[in-house]
Design an enzyme around this catalytic site. Structure first.
Site, PDB file in Angstrom:
ATOM      1  CG  ASP A  94      48.639 -29.950  47.134  1.00 51.76           C
ATOM      2  OD1 ASP A  94      49.865 -29.422  47.456  1.00 51.76           O
ATOM      3  OD2 ASP A  94      47.542 -29.498  47.793  1.00 51.76           O
TER       4      ASP A  94
ATOM      5  CG  ASP B 116      43.003 -29.880  48.673  1.00 48.15           C
ATOM      6  OD1 ASP B 116      44.305 -29.077  48.381  1.00 48.15           O
ATOM      7  OD2 ASP B 116      42.994 -30.237  49.676  1.00 48.15           O
TER       8      ASP B 116
ATOM      9  CE  LYS C 220      56.499 -20.440  49.190  1.00 49.67           C
ATOM     10  NZ  LYS C 220      55.087 -20.952  48.796  1.00 49.67           N
TER      11      LYS C 220
ATOM     12  CG  ASP D 164      46.623 -27.243  44.208  1.00 49.55           C
ATOM     13  OD1 ASP D 164      47.875 -27.455  44.568  1.00 49.55           O
ATOM     14  OD2 ASP D 164      45.980 -27.690  45.410  1.00 49.55           O
TER      15      ASP D 164
END
Length: 1119
Positions: A389, A727, A501, A731
């Site tokens: 990421d 993190d 989003k 993920d």
């Protein structure tokens, strides 16, 4: 990526991914929660203050008082900490028994018992074998004890490090938000839950915004469940109550305020004890390889023992079954490396401690080996691909507003010399700037630790992007920030999530046509799609092609610097259509989602972490493909990737710009890098995935958690061993699916740490490099230790064979073999744990242990295609029909008798195994024969000095084993006349045999001392500083030497081991000479294998920047 493919090519390309289409989640909730004692969810919210003696504000949860600190301490003393009683584990005795009954230990115990059975046959003749039997059985118990002790110790180490990262939570006490250990929670505490948190106790929700929790660990429900406050409580079962969230479940969306109703063992998960037990873990690849090696060696040992048994019965030991059995046991003992299991356990335990000292916590200690060399799903040198990421992993997660664009003008948020001359300094009175600041302040979900202090002294609790925007808004609103929040109260909101989003909020903010205003911020392309006008000088202007061109230019300007770009828009809601009491709803999308006015773009810089650039360069030089998987815009992702060594070459877009051609005219093989948009992932075909993963440099942008998971699955399908670093909660699916999930400790969410197998305690991505290097070295050290340990098998077995076939007096007794295997061998083999890399760059310039190449992918796909064509499918719906147990059993046993099985087995491969042909060739043939010859030469020289030529030895042994004759080399033996006519008495014979057996023992030890350094020689000759720099090797040799001298030269021990103090040290020179010969051969071997070693070395990568990253605020990308 256009390409014309034949039908055969399409089938082959799709074959590797076929199993992914067949995998379906079929988990059901099988647990019965009907009898759970949990009733608090039925209480109306208005009664909680009285029932729990706490203080909650239902209208404004943030203004709740919660418990006082004194009351919380009192309840903690009364009710105890909020922890679960650990699930019942195997007792220490059961664990010890499990380790006692392993293959090697069983063989040793059976051999020992056989020696005691012989006492019943002939007590007087076999009395001396009671020592051998006792030692064999004791060795088995000692092996088991060492293994058991180290496992217990490793578990304690793991527990101590997990205690360093205790679960924490945000709690409201005395009107102040505090972060405390979850264990300190008490009933009545008010808790704030946010995305990524693990629920610290059973809570009743009294305020929530789009809250969803993952209950799969409790109920098996694969989909996140929505939870919300219920004013009158819930009459449903606890597990179905919409106002309850349970201890240990994970918050995957939204946020909420809840009051603690149950803690510790009184929670739902505490009451249903069986839920606390986890699934059985998969066997680690290293354990599987060692187990396979143990079985192979055991089969060889048993086979040779039986063969030698038959040979002994028909030759030397006719009519003497007790001697035949003892001889067979000697052969068995010679083949079995008794100390190997203990050595492996000790090596891994030492490595685990060293990993922890480098801030790398491996939650599954078997995963220590994973870091370096993994052979199937679980584990890194085998790690061929690392998907990482961006935010918080590669970057610092410290967002700072840099530029704003509104009304077709670009503004800089601070003084900078890196912007264009047309860029103006930020002015709150400029077009759109006031609106941008308001959206940053009002469309926000951040919280503050305190609100009674100046804004710039507050700690902001929120994600990095919102924190950066809030800091920016607070800079210009100052003391008015809190007034803004109160002046324009929130009516409705839709929180940001990885699917939409964007985030939306509707406020009571009046204007000419109504009293409500909707503000939206998020991914620019998503926000722009909802807009029909844009704001210019306070006026809404229709969006035109000219505006879109200017928007694209501004977007590229910001994103090309590696900045995160956020779009802002607003809609002044018409009062007739949207009155103040309008029933907005998320469930049926009853809120304004179009006809917005585009306000502008704002960019935030999140600079790379120190050391990331060098770390990625080092990983790439180690043959590991590093790719970025991020939710950011492709331009932003590519710009960051170019700063940190992740992209050095051209993509199709950059090459098209350089050459003046269109993107469609660029051939795929002209570029080495690719940036894939998340919107394209769902429609990619198998051959397109192959093309993507064939690139050296890969970036996936605008990805969702579902995309990240799909990327990991597709890479694994090609044979990649995939590591994932991250993190955030987004993920966690990929972290869980990956062979090695790596989470951040400080910035990581509870969800990500729960899913990962490894945690970086200092959040430093560079620690991954240390982990890889350490893991690879662990594998090499294990391999060296095994190579060293099994080398002595040949000089132990061949003398046994000569003893029967030639025959000659026994060169090495079974007890001395045990002393070799468990004496000096154990000391020295263990010292390999502290070996350093052989060269300066160590193993970090070598290709992974199981590299993914075109040949490996083609082989994998051919096998997958064969498997696909043999699958049984339903004739109607073509669903896969699994074979029966009988069919699988028949297939398993018949497979070795098929041609295809042997073709697959003999197929060339670049994979490196723990125990491979090169290791066995060196140990059993090359070094093994040198040690055998060296020990036998010393054996015959000692006998020659005592009056026995080789011919004399053969004659004496033949006479001694013939029927009715008395054996020589015993205290009561007759005199022996040698070939020169000299008479050798019984006492001289006994001394001669003792000296000969002693020198064989010492010869093996001395040559093995040279072998300690010989087994390390792969890249360089066995004389360098790094080869001999491990002082523990010399400590092991010293310990072995002391043991050898003690056994050979101490008279009281001669009864058991048969040594003698008469042996002259001058005889030691013979094995020393052969030790030098071994080093010479090893040096020649290095020269012979240098070309293959160089071939495995990763070539230099042109353009790598191996110098520290620096903060590059608003610096344009050079690319």
């Amino acid at each position: 990526m256009k390409k014309t493919m034949t039908q055969e090519e399409k089938e082959l390309a799709a074959a590797g991914y076929g199993h992914l289409e067949e995998q379906k989640a079929q988990q059901a909730a099988k647990d019965d929660f009907g009898n759970v004692d949990l009733t608090e969810h039925a209480i109306p919210l208005s009664d909680y203050n009285d029932k729990l003696k706490t203080s909650i504000d239902l209208k404004d949860p943030g203004n709740s008082t919660g418990l006082t600190n004194d009351e919380a301490k009192k309840r903690l003393l009364e009710n105890g900490p909020n922890v679960l009683t650990p699930p019942k584990k195997k007792s220490a005795l059961r664990k010890y028994i499990d380790r006692l009954f392993t293959m090697f230990n069983i063989l040793l115990m059976i051999s020992g018992i056989l020696e005691y059975i012989l006492l019943g046959i002939n007590f007087q003749l076999n009395f001396q074998n009671t020592y051998l039997g006792g030692i064999l059985i004791a060795v088995a118990f000692l092996n088991a004890f060492i293994d058991w002790y180290q496992v217990q110790k490793s578990e304690a180490i793991l527990a101590s490090f997990l205690a360093m990262i205790p679960p924490s939570c945000r709690v409201l006490r005395d009107s102040t938000i505090l972060t405390i250990a979850a264990a300190d929670l008490v009933t009545g505490d008010v808790v704030l839950l946010r995305v990524g948190d693990k629920t610290p106790a059973d809570l009743v929700i009294f305020s929530a915004t789009d809250l969803k929790v993952d209950n799969s660990s409790l109920t098996g429900e694969s989909e996140p469940q929505e939870r919300r406050p219920l004013v009158n409580g819930s009459e449903a079962r606890p597990v179905e109550a919409e106002n309850l969230v349970f201890n240990s479940t994970l918050v995957v969306n939204g946020e909420a305020w809840g009051v603690v109703v149950r803690t510790g063992d009184h929670t739902l998960i505490g009451q249903v004890a069986r839920l606390t037990s986890g699934e059985e873990g998969k066997e680690a690849p290293l354990a599987r390889e060692i187990a396979r090696f143990v079985v192979q060696i055991s089969i060889i040992a048993i086979t040779f023992a039986i063969v030698f048994l038959l040979v002994g019965v028909t030759t030397a030991y006719k009519g003497e079954p007790d001697l035949v059995v003892t001889f067979a046991v000697s052969v068995l003992v010679a083949w079995v490396p008794e100390g190997l299991p203990s050595v492996v356990t000790l090596l891994l335990s030492i490595a685990a401690k060293r990993m922890a000292s480098r801030n790398v916590l491996v939650k599954d200690l078997q995963g220590v080996e994973t870091l370096g060399w993994h052979s199937s799903p679980l584990f890194l040198g085998s790690l061929t691909m690392l998907a990482t990421d961006k935010t918080g992993t590669l970057t610092r997660n410290q967002m700072t507003v840099t530029n704003l664009w509104s009304g077709l003008k670009m503004f800089s948020a601070f003084q900078s010399n890196n912007d264009d001359s047309e860029t103006s300094q930020f002015d709150i009175n400029a077009s759109g700037m006031q609106e941008m600041v308001e959206i940053a302040a009002l469309n926000s979900r951040v919280k503050f630790d305190k609100i009674d202090v100046p804004f710039d002294k507050r700690e902001i609790l929120g994600d990095a992007t919102e924190t950066g925007l809030t800091r920016f808004a607070g800079k210009y609103l100052g003391s008015q920030y809190d007034e803004y929040q109160k002046k324009f109260p929130k009516v409705f909101d839709v929180p940001f999530n990885s699917t939409n989003k964007w985030a939306l909020v509707i406020l009571e903010k009046g204007h000419k046509t109504g009293v409500l205003t909707s503000l939206i911020k998020g991914a620019p392309e998503r926000v722009l799609a909802k807009c029909s006008t844009y704001l210019k000088d306070g006026v809404e202007v229709p969006i035109t092609d000219e505006f879109r061109a200017a928007y694209d230019e501004a977007y590229n300007y910001m994103a090309s610097r590696g900045h995160r770009v956020i779009a802002c828009a607003q809609s002044l809601l018409n009062g007739e259509q949207y009155p103040v009491d309008f029933p907005f709803s998320r469930s049926d999308l009853n809120y304004p989602s179009s006809e917005y006015c585009f306000v502008g773009l704002v960019s935030l810089e999140d600079p790379p972490k120190h050391g990331v650039r060098e770390a990625i360069g080092t990983l790439r030089l180690a043959g590991i493909k590093v790719m970025m998987v991020t939710g950011d815009h492709p331009k932003t992702a590519e710009a960051i990737a170019r700063k940190i060594n992740l992209i050095l070459g051209d993509t199709r877009e950059t090459l098209a710009a350089k050459t003046g051609r269109s993107v469609d005219e660029i051939y795929d093989d002209e570029v080495t890098a690719v940036v894939v948009h998340g919107d394209d992932i769902d429609n990619l075909q198998g051959w397109q995935w192959d093309q993507i993963f064939a690139k050296d440099e890969i970036v996936f942008a605008r990805t969702s958690p579902k995309h990240k998971l799909e990327i990991v699955k597709r890479a694994q399908a090609l044979g990649h061993i995939v590591g994932v670093t991250g993190d955030g909660v987004n993920d966690s699916p990929a972290l869980k699916r990956a062979d090695l999930g790596i989470a951040m400790n400080i910035s990581g969410s509870d969800v990500s740490k729960e899913a990962a197998k490894m945690i970086l305690l200092d959040d430093n991505f560079a620690s991954t490099v240390h982990g890889v290097a350490e893991g690879r070295q662990i594998f090499v050290n294990l391999k060296r230790s095994i190579q060293y340990t099994v080398t002595h098998s040949t000089p132990e077995v061949i003398p046994q064979l000569l003893y029967v076939v030639v025959p000659i007096p026994l060169p090495l007794s079974a007890i001395l073999i045990l002393v070799i295997d468990l004496g000096f061998e154990l000391f020295v083999a263990l010292s390999f744990a502290w070996d350093q890399p052989e060269t300066e760059d160590g193993l970090m310039r070598m290709a992974p242990r199981k590299p993914v190449t075109e040949r490996s992918i083609a082989s994998l796909k051919r096998r997958a295609l064969r498997r696909t064509k043999t699958l049984r499918r339903d004739s109607e719906d073509q669903t896969y029909i699994p074979p029966s147990k009988l069919s699988r059993m028949v297939e398993k046993f018949s497979k070795p008798f098929t041609r295809q099985y042997w073709e697959d087995l003999m197929e060339p491969s670049d994979d490196e195994k723990l125990v491979d042909g090169k290791l066995l060739s060196y140990s059993y043939i090359e070094a093994g024969l040198i040690e055998t010859i060296g020990s036998l030469v010393a054996y015959f020289v000692v006998f020659f000095k005592n009056g026995f030529t080789p011919v004399d030895l053969q004659r004496a042994q033949k006479i001694g084993t013939s029927a009715g004759a008395t054996a020589f080399f015993l205290k009561n033996s007759p005199d022996f006349t040698n070939g020169r006519g000299e008479v050798i008495h019984a006492a001289q014979q006994v001394i001669a045999l003792a000296e000969a057996q002693s020198i064989v023992y010492l010869s093996i030890f001395i040559i093995q001392c040279f072998n300690v350094f010989a087994v390390k020689a792969r890249f360089s000759y066995p004389f360098g500083r790094r080869i001999i720099g491990n002082y523990w090797n010399f400590a092991g040799i010293l310990g072995g030497a002391c043991l050898g001298m003690f056994i050979i030269y101490t008279p009281p021990l001669h009864v058991v081991f048969g040594g003698t103090f008469h042996l002259s040290p001058l005889y030691w020179l013979i094995p020393v000479a052969f030790g030098c010969l071994l080093l010479a051969w090893t040096s020649f071997r290095v020269v012979l294998m240098r070309k293959s070693v160089q071939k495995a070395r990763v070539k230099d990568i042109k353009g790598l920047m191996m110098f520290p990253t620096m903060r590059t605020m608003s610096m344009r990308s050079k690319h």
